[in-house]
Design a protein around this motif. Structure first.
Motif, PDB file in Angstrom:
ATOM      1  N   LEU A  87       0.820  -1.210   0.000  1.00 57.99           N
ATOM      2  CA  LEU A  87       0.000   0.000   0.000  1.00 57.99           C
ATOM      3  C   LEU A  87       0.855   1.262   0.000  1.00 57.99           C
ATOM      4  CD1 LEU A  87      -2.846  -0.984   2.488  1.00 57.99           C
ATOM      5  CD2 LEU A  87      -3.051  -0.651   0.018  1.00 57.99           C
ATOM      6  N   ALA A  88       1.947   1.237   0.742  1.00 60.79           N
ATOM      7  CA  ALA A  88       2.838   2.400   0.785  1.00 60.79           C
ATOM      8  C   ALA A  88       3.442   2.661  -0.595  1.00 60.79           C
ATOM      9  CB  ALA A  88       3.935   2.178   1.826  1.00 60.79           C
ATOM     10  N   ARG A  89       3.867   1.582  -1.292  1.00 63.36           N
ATOM     11  CA  ARG A  89       4.426   1.756  -2.645  1.00 63.36           C
ATOM     12  C   ARG A  89       3.371   2.298  -3.603  1.00 63.36           C
ATOM     13  NH1 ARG A  89       7.268  -3.623  -2.305  1.00 63.36           N
ATOM     14  NH2 ARG A  89       5.184  -4.254  -2.780  1.00 63.36           N
ATOM     15  N   GLU A  90       2.163   1.704  -3.524  1.00 60.14           N
ATOM     16  CA  GLU A  90       1.091   2.170  -4.410  1.00 60.14           C
ATOM     17  C   GLU A  90       0.754   3.624  -4.122  1.00 60.14           C
ATOM     18  OE1 GLU A  90      -2.170  -0.527  -3.855  1.00 60.14           O
ATOM     19  OE2 GLU A  90      -1.189  -2.153  -4.967  1.00 60.14           O
ATOM     20  N   SER A  91       0.711   3.991  -2.876  1.00 61.04           N
ATOM     21  CA  SER A  91       0.419   5.370  -2.497  1.00 61.04           C
ATOM     22  C   SER A  91       1.507   6.300  -3.014  1.00 61.04           C
ATOM     23  CB  SER A  91       0.302   5.460  -0.980  1.00 61.04           C
ATOM     24  OG  SER A  91       0.087   6.784  -0.586  1.00 61.04           O
ATOM     25  N   LYS A  92       2.757   5.877  -2.906  1.00 59.80           N
ATOM     26  CA  LYS A  92       3.886   6.676  -3.388  1.00 59.80           C
ATOM     27  C   LYS A  92       3.788   6.838  -4.901  1.00 59.80           C
ATOM     28  CE  LYS A  92       8.881   6.922  -3.414  1.00 59.80           C
ATOM     29  NZ  LYS A  92      10.133   6.249  -3.124  1.00 59.80           N
ATOM     30  N   HIS A  93       3.469   5.737  -5.603  1.00 55.47           N
ATOM     31  CA  HIS A  93       3.335   5.807  -7.056  1.00 55.47           C
ATOM     32  C   HIS A  93       2.178   6.717  -7.456  1.00 55.47           C
ATOM     33  CE1 HIS A  93       6.465   2.989  -7.938  1.00 55.47           C
ATOM     34  NE2 HIS A  93       5.890   1.982  -7.274  1.00 55.47           N
ATOM     35  N   ARG A  94       1.075   6.658  -6.746  1.00 59.17           N
ATOM     36  CA  ARG A  94      -0.065   7.530  -7.030  1.00 59.17           C
ATOM     37  C   ARG A  94       0.324   8.986  -6.843  1.00 59.17           C
ATOM     38  NH1 ARG A  94      -3.844   4.495  -3.687  1.00 59.17           N
ATOM     39  NH2 ARG A  94      -4.360   2.714  -4.960  1.00 59.17           N
ATOM     40  N   ALA A  95       1.046   9.208  -5.740  1.00 59.58           N
ATOM     41  CA  ALA A  95       1.463  10.592  -5.480  1.00 59.58           C
ATOM     42  C   ALA A  95       2.385  11.075  -6.595  1.00 59.58           C
ATOM     43  CB  ALA A  95       2.157  10.689  -4.131  1.00 59.58           C
ATOM     44  N   GLU A  96       3.316  10.222  -7.038  1.00 64.77           N
ATOM     45  CA  GLU A  96       4.221  10.599  -8.134  1.00 64.77           C
ATOM     46  C   GLU A  96       3.438  10.831  -9.420  1.00 64.77           C
ATOM     47  OE1 GLU A  96       7.093   7.446  -8.292  1.00 64.77           O
ATOM     48  OE2 GLU A  96       8.222   8.209  -6.578  1.00 64.77           O
ATOM     49  N   LEU A  97       2.446   9.950  -9.712  1.00 62.13           N
ATOM     50  CA  LEU A  97       1.623  10.120 -10.914  1.00 62.13           C
ATOM     51  C   LEU A  97       0.826  11.420 -10.839  1.00 62.13           C
ATOM     52  CD1 LEU A  97       0.237   6.552 -11.677  1.00 62.13           C
ATOM     53  CD2 LEU A  97       1.744   7.920 -13.105  1.00 62.13           C
ATOM     54  N   ASP A  98       0.250  11.683  -9.660  1.00 63.80           N
ATOM     55  CA  ASP A  98      -0.506  12.922  -9.491  1.00 63.80           C
ATOM     56  C   ASP A  98       0.403  14.133  -9.695  1.00 63.80           C
ATOM     57  OD1 ASP A  98      -2.816  11.512  -8.995  1.00 63.80           O
ATOM     58  OD2 ASP A  98      -2.709  11.696  -6.794  1.00 63.80           O
ATOM     59  N   GLU A  99       1.598  14.059  -9.197  1.00 66.57           N
ATOM     60  CA  GLU A  99       2.566  15.161  -9.354  1.00 66.57           C
ATOM     61  C   GLU A  99       2.909  15.342 -10.817  1.00 66.57           C
ATOM     62  OE1 GLU A  99       5.905  17.636  -7.610  1.00 66.57           O
ATOM     63  OE2 GLU A  99       4.700  16.260  -6.431  1.00 66.57           O
ATOM     64  N   LEU A 100       3.167  14.230 -11.527  1.00 62.11           N
ATOM     65  CA  LEU A 100       3.493  14.307 -12.956  1.00 62.11           C
ATOM     66  C   LEU A 100       2.306  14.864 -13.742  1.00 62.11           C
ATOM     67  CD1 LEU A 100       5.444  10.977 -13.587  1.00 62.11           C
ATOM     68  CD2 LEU A 100       6.361  13.295 -13.590  1.00 62.11           C
ATOM     69  N   LYS A 101       1.085  14.448 -13.407  1.00 59.94           N
ATOM     70  CA  LYS A 101      -0.102  14.991 -14.090  1.00 59.94           C
ATOM     71  C   LYS A 101      -0.214  16.489 -13.831  1.00 59.94           C
ATOM     72  CE  LYS A 101      -2.958  10.820 -13.986  1.00 59.94           C
ATOM     73  NZ  LYS A 101      -4.154  10.191 -13.403  1.00 59.94           N
ATOM     74  N   MET A 102       0.043  16.916 -12.610  1.00 58.19           N
ATOM     75  CA  MET A 102      -0.039  18.329 -12.295  1.00 58.19           C
ATOM     76  C   MET A 102       1.012  19.116 -13.054  1.00 58.19           C
ATOM     77  SD  MET A 102      -0.072  20.196  -8.592  1.00 58.19           S
ATOM     78  CE  MET A 102      -1.059  18.972  -7.817  1.00 58.19           C
ATOM     79  N   GLN A 103       2.222  18.565 -13.133  1.00 58.98           N
ATOM     80  CA  GLN A 103       3.296  19.236 -13.885  1.00 58.98           C
ATOM     81  C   GLN A 103       2.922  19.309 -15.361  1.00 58.98           C
ATOM     82  OE1 GLN A 103       6.926  17.125 -13.094  1.00 58.98           O
ATOM     83  NE2 GLN A 103       7.093  17.911 -10.988  1.00 58.98           N
ATOM     84  N   ALA A 104       2.325  18.235 -15.878  1.00 63.26           N
ATOM     85  CA  ALA A 104       1.937  18.218 -17.293  1.00 63.26           C
ATOM     86  C   ALA A 104       0.858  19.269 -17.539  1.00 63.26           C
ATOM     87  CB  ALA A 104       1.452  16.845 -17.706  1.00 63.26           C
ATOM     88  N   ARG A 105      -0.075  19.457 -16.628  1.00 67.88           N
ATOM     89  CA  ARG A 105      -1.126  20.460 -16.786  1.00 67.88           C
ATOM     90  C   ARG A 105      -0.550  21.878 -16.752  1.00 67.88           C
ATOM     91  NH1 ARG A 105      -5.163  18.024 -12.467  1.00 67.88           N
ATOM     92  NH2 ARG A 105      -5.636  16.112 -13.564  1.00 67.88           N
ATOM     93  N   GLU A 106       0.412  22.034 -15.866  1.00 66.45           N
ATOM     94  CA  GLU A 106       1.028  23.359 -15.732  1.00 66.45           C
ATOM     95  C   GLU A 106       1.794  23.727 -17.004  1.00 66.45           C
ATOM     96  OE1 GLU A 106       3.392  23.273 -12.203  1.00 66.45           O
ATOM     97  OE2 GLU A 106       1.662  23.322 -10.878  1.00 66.45           O
ATOM     98  N   LYS A 107       2.404  22.738 -17.631  1.00 62.94           N
ATOM     99  CA  LYS A 107       3.156  22.996 -18.848  1.00 62.94           C
ATOM    100  C   LYS A 107       2.207  23.163 -20.032  1.00 62.94           C
ATOM    101  CE  LYS A 107       7.420  20.563 -17.803  1.00 62.94           C
ATOM    102  NZ  LYS A 107       8.292  19.493 -18.174  1.00 62.94           N
ATOM    103  N   GLY A 108       1.171  22.423 -19.990  1.00 61.81           N
ATOM    104  CA  GLY A 108       0.340  22.341 -21.148  1.00 61.81           C
ATOM    105  C   GLY A 108      -0.751  23.262 -21.316  1.00 61.81           C
TER     106      GLY A 108
END
Length: 108
Positions: A87-108
């Motif tokens: 669960l900790a790994r999945e949560s970390k991956h979700r957080a990283e994915l959410d961060e990447l999506k946010m960065q992509a929105r900010e750029k895009g």
């Protein structure tokens, strides 16, 4: 006189015979008592050994039960740690994915 000697000898023989029989009976009674005492001692010792064996068996059963309970607890704890780690790994991956999506929105 001869008859008295014969009668006295017969009485002595009779007394000796009774004493011999009494002595034999007393010895036999003594051996019977000894045999009964030996039987009682044997029974008492056997009961003591049975109780001792039962106590050892109870102690062994308790040790086995304790080991089984400990093994179950270890298995449960291991399962919990594995799930928590997943669960900790999945949560970390979700957080990283959410961060990447946010960065992509900010750029895009």
């Amino acid at each position: 006189l001869m008859a008295e000697k014969f009668r006295a000898a017969a009485e002595v023989n009779l007394v000796l015979r009774y004493l011999t029989l009494w002595s034999q009976e007393a010895r036999a009674e003594k051996y019977v008592k000894l045999a009964e005492q030996a039987r009682t001692n044997h029974h008492t010792e056997l009961q003591r050994l049975v109780l001792q064996t039962r106590d050892k068996g109870d102690h062994t059963a308790e040790l086995i039960a304790d080991k089984c309970v400990t093994a179950k607890r270890i298995n449960i704890l291991t399962d919990c740690i594995v799930l928590w780690s997943k669960l900790a790994r999945e949560s970390k991956h979700r957080a990283e994915l959410d961060e990447l999506k946010m960065q992509a929105r900010e750029k895009g």
